[in-house]
Design an enzyme around this catalytic site. Structure first.
Site, PDB file in Angstrom:
ATOM      1  N   ASN A   1       0.877  -1.170   0.000  1.00 42.55           N
ATOM      2  CA  ASN A   1       0.000   0.000   0.000  1.00 42.55           C
ATOM      3  C   ASN A   1       0.914   1.219   0.000  1.00 42.55           C
ATOM      4  O   ASN A   1       1.468   1.582   1.035  1.00 42.55           O
ATOM      5  CB  ASN A   1      -0.900  -0.019   1.245  1.00 42.55           C
ATOM      6  CG  ASN A   1      -1.735   1.243   1.376  1.00 42.55           C
ATOM      7  OD1 ASN A   1      -1.838   2.034   0.429  1.00 42.55           O
ATOM      8  ND2 ASN A   1      -2.317   1.453   2.547  1.00 42.55           N
TER       9      ASN A   1
ATOM     10  N   LYS B   1       0.264   4.281  -0.395  1.00 45.10           N
ATOM     11  CA  LYS B   1      -0.319   5.519   0.149  1.00 45.10           C
ATOM     12  C   LYS B   1       0.006   6.698  -0.792  1.00 45.10           C
ATOM     13  O   LYS B   1       0.077   6.505  -1.990  1.00 45.10           O
ATOM     14  CB  LYS B   1       0.156   5.747   1.582  1.00 45.10           C
ATOM     15  CG  LYS B   1      -0.032   4.477   2.439  1.00 45.10           C
ATOM     16  CD  LYS B   1       0.122   4.693   3.899  1.00 45.10           C
ATOM     17  CE  LYS B   1      -0.055   3.352   4.620  1.00 45.10           C
ATOM     18  NZ  LYS B   1      -0.120   3.474   6.046  1.00 45.10           N
TER      19      LYS B   1
ATOM     20  N   HIS C   1      -9.572   1.769   4.347  1.00 50.07           N
ATOM     21  CA  HIS C   1      -8.320   1.883   5.098  1.00 50.07           C
ATOM     22  C   HIS C   1      -8.538   2.814   6.300  1.00 50.07           C
ATOM     23  O   HIS C   1      -9.289   3.794   6.201  1.00 50.07           O
ATOM     24  CB  HIS C   1      -7.205   2.422   4.206  1.00 50.07           C
ATOM     25  CG  HIS C   1      -5.863   2.314   4.849  1.00 50.07           C
ATOM     26  ND1 HIS C   1      -5.419   3.245   5.758  1.00 50.07           N
ATOM     27  CD2 HIS C   1      -4.914   1.373   4.763  1.00 50.07           C
ATOM     28  CE1 HIS C   1      -4.222   2.866   6.188  1.00 50.07           C
ATOM     29  NE2 HIS C   1      -3.893   1.738   5.601  1.00 50.07           N
TER      30      HIS C   1
ATOM     31  N   GLU D   1      -6.851   5.100   7.458  1.00 49.69           N
ATOM     32  CA  GLU D   1      -6.564   6.510   7.171  1.00 49.69           C
ATOM     33  C   GLU D   1      -7.742   7.174   6.466  1.00 49.69           C
ATOM     34  O   GLU D   1      -8.017   8.355   6.673  1.00 49.69           O
ATOM     35  CB  GLU D   1      -5.263   6.627   6.334  1.00 49.69           C
ATOM     36  CG  GLU D   1      -4.036   6.369   7.207  1.00 49.69           C
ATOM     37  CD  GLU D   1      -2.856   5.746   6.477  1.00 49.69           C
ATOM     38  OE1 GLU D   1      -2.824   5.760   5.234  1.00 49.69           O
ATOM     39  OE2 GLU D   1      -1.961   5.221   7.171  1.00 49.69           O
TER      40      GLU D   1
ATOM     41  N   GLU E   1      -6.005  -4.762  10.211  1.00 49.78           N
ATOM     42  CA  GLU E   1      -4.997  -3.741  10.480  1.00 49.78           C
ATOM     43  C   GLU E   1      -5.322  -3.026  11.783  1.00 49.78           C
ATOM     44  O   GLU E   1      -6.115  -2.074  11.796  1.00 49.78           O
ATOM     45  CB  GLU E   1      -4.959  -2.723   9.340  1.00 49.78           C
ATOM     46  CG  GLU E   1      -4.548  -3.313   8.008  1.00 49.78           C
ATOM     47  CD  GLU E   1      -3.822  -2.296   7.129  1.00 49.78           C
ATOM     48  OE1 GLU E   1      -2.748  -2.639   6.627  1.00 49.78           O
ATOM     49  OE2 GLU E   1      -4.301  -1.173   6.983  1.00 49.78           O
TER      50      GLU E   1
ATOM     51  N   GLY F   1       1.935   2.402  10.665  1.00 48.31           N
ATOM     52  CA  GLY F   1       2.906   3.478  10.525  1.00 48.31           C
ATOM     53  C   GLY F   1       3.547   3.898  11.839  1.00 48.31           C
ATOM     54  O   GLY F   1       4.206   4.930  11.910  1.00 48.31           O
TER      55      GLY F   1
ATOM     56  N   SER G   1       2.856  -2.080  10.237  1.00 47.67           N
ATOM     57  CA  SER G   1       4.292  -2.186  10.496  1.00 47.67           C
ATOM     58  C   SER G   1       4.858  -3.574  10.209  1.00 47.67           C
ATOM     59  O   SER G   1       5.793  -4.011  10.875  1.00 47.67           O
ATOM     60  CB  SER G   1       4.619  -1.739  11.926  1.00 47.67           C
ATOM     61  OG  SER G   1       4.203  -0.398  12.120  1.00 47.67           O
TER      62      SER G   1
END
Ligand code: PGA
Length: 255
Positions: free
Chosen positions: A13, A15, A98, A100, A170, A176, A216
């Site tokens: 991914n 991003k 996601h 985010e 996730e 991150g 991560s």
């Protein structure tokens, strides 16, 4: 991973990273590392790199994914991209929900569900992200959160479509942050998600659905995470931007 039952998927991914020339360079570096991979290798790139990525991966075993799509086919939705626009480019996968997107762009389980249905209808393979916040884990409600997200995000889809959908577990606190879930925590959550799918659909569907871990994941911890029976691959952010690291993760999926 249990490869006798389901497909392992290692997806990067990217991003909001990489210009077109940079994207081409990274894909060229990943190509030799993906040869002979014993898993599906996917790169989920920014919209502006999709065409470049499709072109650069032609004739290889690397598949291309987008990072979102809208639920309507067309219309007055400034800034959005439809599922048909993606398939027309040769895109195969799409990341949906996601954290985010949920955190910064107001994505909800309801809109994730709508986007999922649109993606499936267009023939895309969705990667739907679910996961608990740190606060929710500390409060001991991880299973409730994951159960609720499965029920809402996968509402109203057929067992056949569920089998085509990849679930990415996730934990939001691991994305991150450099804080990875332990392999046991990842296994516990992925197995729980599979048990929810079994209840919502049936055991055959639950056995067939790919459940990735993301948060991560890197060259150092991938092998241990992927050794767990219910962890069927990974959705990798930071480490997918470095070809050698992504290559190590792809190789770890061979074990
Ligand atoms: P990370 O991101 O590997 O950088 O934690 C994973 C993701 O957000 O999909």
């Amino acid at each position: 991973m249990n490869k006798s039952l389901r497909k392992a998927v290692i997806a990067g991914n990217w991003k909001m990273n990489k210009t077109r020339p940079e994207a081409k360079e990274l894909i060229e570096a990943i190509k030799p590392l993906a040869v002979g991979a014993d898993c599906e290798v996917v790169v989920c790139v920014p919209f502006t790199n999709l065409e470049t990525a499709v072109e650069a991966t032609k004739g290889t075993n690397i598949h291309v994914g987008a990072q979102n799509c809208h639920f309507e086919k067309s219309g007055a939705f400034t800034g959005e991209i439809s599922a048909d626009m993606l398939t027309e480019l040769g895109v195969e996968y799409v990341v949906l929900g996601h954290s985010e997107r949920r955190q910064y762009f107001g994505e909800t389980d309801e809109t994730v569900n709508k986007r999922l249905k649109a993606a499936l209808e267009a023939g895309l393979k969705p990667i739907v992200c679910i996961g608990e916040l740190l606060w929710e884990r500390e409060c001991g409600i991880t299973e409730e959160v994951l159960g609720k997200q499965c029920k809402l995000d996968f509402f109203g889809i057929s067992a056949e479509d569920m089998k085509k959908t990849v679930i990415a577990y996730e934990p939001v606190w691991a994305i991150g942050t450099g804080k990875t879930a332990t392999a046991d925590q990842a296994e516990e959550a992925c197995a729980y998600i599979r048990s929810v799918i079994a209840k919502m659909f049936d055991k055959a569907t639950a056995d067939a659905v790919t459940v990735q871990y993301g948060g991560s994941m890197n060259a150092k911890n991938a092998a241990e995470l992927l050794s767990k029976p219910d962890v069927d691959g990974g959705l990798i952010g930071g480490a997918s931007l470095k070809a050698p690291d992504f290559g190590v993760i792809i190789a770890a999926a061979k074990e």
